[in-house]
Scaffold this motif. Structure first.
Motif, PDB file in Angstrom:
ATOM      1  N   PHE B  25       0.837  -1.200   0.000  1.00  0.00           N
ATOM      2  CA  PHE B  25       0.000   0.000   0.000  1.00  0.00           C
ATOM      3  C   PHE B  25       0.879   1.261   0.000  1.00  0.00           C
ATOM      4  O   PHE B  25       0.669   2.193  -0.770  1.00  0.00           O
ATOM      5  N   THR B  26       1.885   1.262   0.874  1.00  0.00           N
ATOM      6  CA  THR B  26       2.780   2.406   0.990  1.00  0.00           C
ATOM      7  C   THR B  26       3.596   2.606  -0.289  1.00  0.00           C
ATOM      8  O   THR B  26       3.811   3.734  -0.735  1.00  0.00           O
ATOM      9  N   LEU B  27       4.059   1.482  -0.869  1.00  0.00           N
ATOM     10  CA  LEU B  27       4.841   1.562  -2.116  1.00  0.00           C
ATOM     11  C   LEU B  27       4.059   2.296  -3.204  1.00  0.00           C
ATOM     12  O   LEU B  27       4.585   3.190  -3.867  1.00  0.00           O
ATOM     13  N   LEU B  28       2.788   1.911  -3.372  1.00  0.00           N
ATOM     14  CA  LEU B  28       1.966   2.543  -4.407  1.00  0.00           C
ATOM     15  C   LEU B  28       1.782   4.022  -4.121  1.00  0.00           C
ATOM     16  O   LEU B  28       1.814   4.855  -5.018  1.00  0.00           O
ATOM     17  N   TRP B  29       1.579   4.338  -2.858  1.00  0.00           N
ATOM     18  CA  TRP B  29       1.393   5.744  -2.488  1.00  0.00           C
ATOM     19  C   TRP B  29       2.652   6.547  -2.797  1.00  0.00           C
ATOM     20  O   TRP B  29       2.608   7.623  -3.369  1.00  0.00           O
ATOM     21  N   PHE B 235       3.046   7.121   6.785  1.00  0.00           N
ATOM     22  CA  PHE B 235       2.607   6.895   5.419  1.00  0.00           C
ATOM     23  C   PHE B 235       3.749   7.006   4.421  1.00  0.00           C
ATOM     24  O   PHE B 235       3.672   6.501   3.329  1.00  0.00           O
ATOM     25  N   ASN B 236       4.821   7.683   4.792  1.00  0.00           N
ATOM     26  CA  ASN B 236       5.857   7.921   3.805  1.00  0.00           C
ATOM     27  C   ASN B 236       7.102   7.072   4.018  1.00  0.00           C
ATOM     28  O   ASN B 236       8.147   7.354   3.489  1.00  0.00           O
ATOM     29  N   GLN B 237       6.974   6.022   4.820  1.00  0.00           N
ATOM     30  CA  GLN B 237       8.143   5.202   5.110  1.00  0.00           C
ATOM     31  C   GLN B 237       7.794   3.725   5.033  1.00  0.00           C
ATOM     32  O   GLN B 237       6.795   3.290   5.610  1.00  0.00           O
ATOM     33  N   MET B 238       8.626   2.947   4.354  1.00  0.00           N
ATOM     34  CA  MET B 238       8.390   1.509   4.300  1.00  0.00           C
ATOM     35  C   MET B 238       8.492   0.887   5.690  1.00  0.00           C
ATOM     36  O   MET B 238       7.681   0.059   6.074  1.00  0.00           O
ATOM     37  N   GLN B 281       2.542  12.441  11.146  1.00  0.00           N
ATOM     38  CA  GLN B 281       3.463  11.819  10.191  1.00  0.00           C
ATOM     39  C   GLN B 281       3.628  10.326  10.486  1.00  0.00           C
ATOM     40  O   GLN B 281       4.371   9.632   9.799  1.00  0.00           O
ATOM     41  N   GLY B 282       2.920   9.834  11.519  1.00  0.00           N
ATOM     42  CA  GLY B 282       3.013   8.421  11.867  1.00  0.00           C
ATOM     43  C   GLY B 282       4.070   8.198  12.928  1.00  0.00           C
ATOM     44  O   GLY B 282       4.955   9.015  13.131  1.00  0.00           O
TER      45      GLY B 282
END
Lengths: 314, 292
Positions: B25-29, B235-238, B281-282
């Motif tokens: 999910f994160t990769l696609l984002w 959301f911005n980190q694997m 930012q999580g």
């Protein structure tokens, strides 16, 4: 004909069809039309949040449910429907403001995430708190209201109540959108930096749009309870919120007629596509995907495209 | 004590499955700004492809998995990108969200109509039973799931960190334009992320389906969990998605036993809302600069 005149004509045509449509229909058809009117109110609300303030809300079904439960619990306890209705709207306005405020401190898509979580939470509370909501047994025998001694209990009379609510709410939204408020909403969506530099408080206005949009869902829900006369938590899931989102985007976000068309598609199309048996949802989903690829501004955008082409041809 | 260890192991093992879905999910984002609302269905469908392969072609679970992996990478990877994501690249975030919602409905209905509306039993790839390690006994299946997930996650990390293609993918995720200027074949890298997402989803399907049975609406809850895990972690980190998945898995198992089964699914949601309020930012993400 200019665009303004075209819009008025479209609204008048929708109203005429909506008034005449139930006359030849059986009870189930009238029920579907009533459902359409209520869904259209909630979709109008979401349209304000999404189409004018540019924020995605995925909790429209939760507010619809909160409104329905407030109305159901209040009227079965003896309160007048005419009091329960504004109460449901007010409650949803306040709850919307409360959950919207923290999310809107952060821009981007965070309101979508918070509202998504909120919708699932509301469903769990409705299902689990039996002392209040009756849990999975729901609330039964919700009375239909009367107006000045005139019973609105029959399907047709109740439909006209739903339609009257829809007309009132649409008039309100029309007014909001054309007022300085509405212009501020549009400015925020189109260019937040510039809007802010002109002294428009982004958080306040976005929050206001979201809270008003939520209140509309609450009012629609409050009328939904006496329409179905029995409610349990099942309708108020995330899928209904996604359906509301589909209504607004497929109809055409940021337009006044879009939600009517979107709501009609979601409530009536499945019935017309009955003959396709199990395939209708697939056909529907496929059509939505194609529409989004071809024309992301929705059906009203598609109509506009067609109209412009028609006007250009001699 | 032994209860806690058991819960911990099963929590980490379900969490690892959630992490697989959340990482995709994160990769696609990151690479395309796609918020995939059909991610749950992306896990549901490969399970049915495996079932269909086993029933129609009469092959074993492993071959079925390989078939499903290939079919998923073609359908949910390449075709999804070509047919839906690419044409909408310039339409903004919302139309694509709507389209993925519709895609999810389409996949659910297709499986319900063409396969079955009933829950289907699904063979576990690991033997049942428990294993004793000192005083505690843990389920072999949990350990096996965990092992497979850890190997997959490590392989993905190695690919992203150590290979040229992996580093190009990271460059695309960080800044598409600079990557293009530096000569990275952006389109191909984006295609890789879609293929990897499909592969991760298929693996998640293999690991999760024996527990929940294969049902057309499995994706609803799974998609939501992947979503929550990705946001809670960052959301911005694997690594955020990885940590988020593990955390949700643990929370899920412990709340079911110690707090309440009724509100089992509410705790991750409350966590989601709290994280967004206090650390948008999580938990493990880096802060994005605010637009205003």
């Amino acid at each position: 004909m200019n665009a303004q005149g075209f819009k008025r004509l479209a609204l008048a045509a929708i109203l005429a069809v909506a008034i005449l449509a139930p006359l030849g229909l059986k009870n189930y058809g009238v029920y579907l039309l009533s459902l359409w009117a209520l869904y259209a109110i909630a979709a109008q609300g979401l349209n304000l949040t999404l189409g004018y303030a540019g924020q995605i809300s995925l909790a429209q079904a939760a507010f619809f449910g909160i409104g329905a439960y407030i109305s159901a619990l209040a009227t079965t306890a003896g309160m007048s429907f005419w009091l329960a209705l504004p109460l449901a709207g007010l409650a949803c306005f306040i709850i919307g403001a409360l959950i919207g405020f923290p999310a809107l401190r952060v821009q981007h898509h965070y309101l979508a995430f918070v509202t998504l979580g909120f919708n699932v939470l509301v469903f769990l509370v409705l299902r689990n708190e039996e002392w209040l909501t009756g849990g999975t047994y729901g609330v039964a025998n919700i009375p239909r209201p009367a107006l000045f001694g005139l019973s609105l209990g029959g399907p047709l009379a109740f439909y006209y109540l739903c339609l009257a609510l829809l007309v009132l709410m649409t008039a309100m939204f029309w007014h909001i959108v054309r007022s300085p408020w509405g212009r501020a909403f549009a400015a925020l969506r189109d260019n937040p930096e510039r809007a802010a530099s002109l002294g428009i408080s982004i958080v306040t206005y976005t929050l206001l749009a979201f809270a008003i949009g939520s209140a509309a869902a609450g009012i629609a829900g409050a009328a939904f309870a006496p329409l179905v006369e029995y409610i349990d938590p099942t309708p108020f899931t995330l899928s209904l919120s996604l359906a509301f989102l589909l209504m607004v985007v497929v109809g055409g976000q940021g337009t006044l007629t879009g939600p009517f068309i979107g709501a009609a598609l979601v409530t009536l199309l499945p019935e017309w596509l009955r003959w396709t048996e199990g395939y209708y949802l697939m056909v529907y989903a496929l059509a939505v995907m194609v529409l989004m690829v071809v024309c992301p501004s929705g059906l009203t955008g598609l109509f506009d495209m067609a109209r412009r082409r028609w006007e250009r041809s001699p | 004590m032994s209860d806690i260890v058991q819960l911990f192991v099963s929590g980490i093992s379900t969490g690892a499955i959630y992490a697989l879905a959340a990482m995709g999910f994160t990769l696609l984002w990151q690479t395309t700004g796609t918020i995939n609302f059909a991610q749950g269905e992306f896990v549901m469908l490969p399970a049915f492809i495996m079932l269909a392969a086993m029933n129609l072609l009469d092959v074993g679970l492993l071959s079925a998995f390989v078939i499903s992996l290939v079919v998923s990478m073609v359908l949910l990877g390449a075709a999804f990108k070509r047919a839906l994501v690419d044409p909408m690249a310039h339409h903004g975030v919302l139309p694509l969200i709507i389209a993925t919602i519709a895609l999810g409905i389409f996949m659910k209905e297709a499986v319900k109509t063409f396969y079955s509306a009933e829950a289907q039993p699904f063979a576990a790839f690991a033997p049942e039973g428990a294993m004793r390690i000192g005083p505690v006994s843990v389920s072999i299946e949990n350990i096996a799931v965990l092992a497979v997930a850890v190997v997959a996650i490590l392989a993905l990390q190695l690919f992203l960190q150590r290979t040229f293609a992996g580093r190009c993918m990271q460059a695309v995720a960080q800044n598409r334009e600079s990557a293009r200027i530096l000569g990275v074949p952006v389109e191909r890298m984006v295609l890789y992320t879609f293929l990897i997402n499909a592969a991760l989803a298929t693996l998640a399907a293999l690991l999760v389906t024996p527990t929940y049975l294969a049902k057309f609406d499995n994706g609803e809850s799974l998609g939501l969990i992947a979503f929550i895990a990705a946001i809670v972690g960052g959301f911005n980190q694997m690594r955020g998605a990885l940590a988020g998945g593990l955390l949700i898995g643990l929370i899920d198992n412990f709340t079911a036993v110690y707090i309440s089964t009724q509100y089992r699914h509410a705790i991750p949601l409350i966590l989601l809302i709290v994280v967004i309020l206090f650390r948008p930012q999580g938990l493990f993400g880096r802060a994005e600069e605010r637009r205003l």
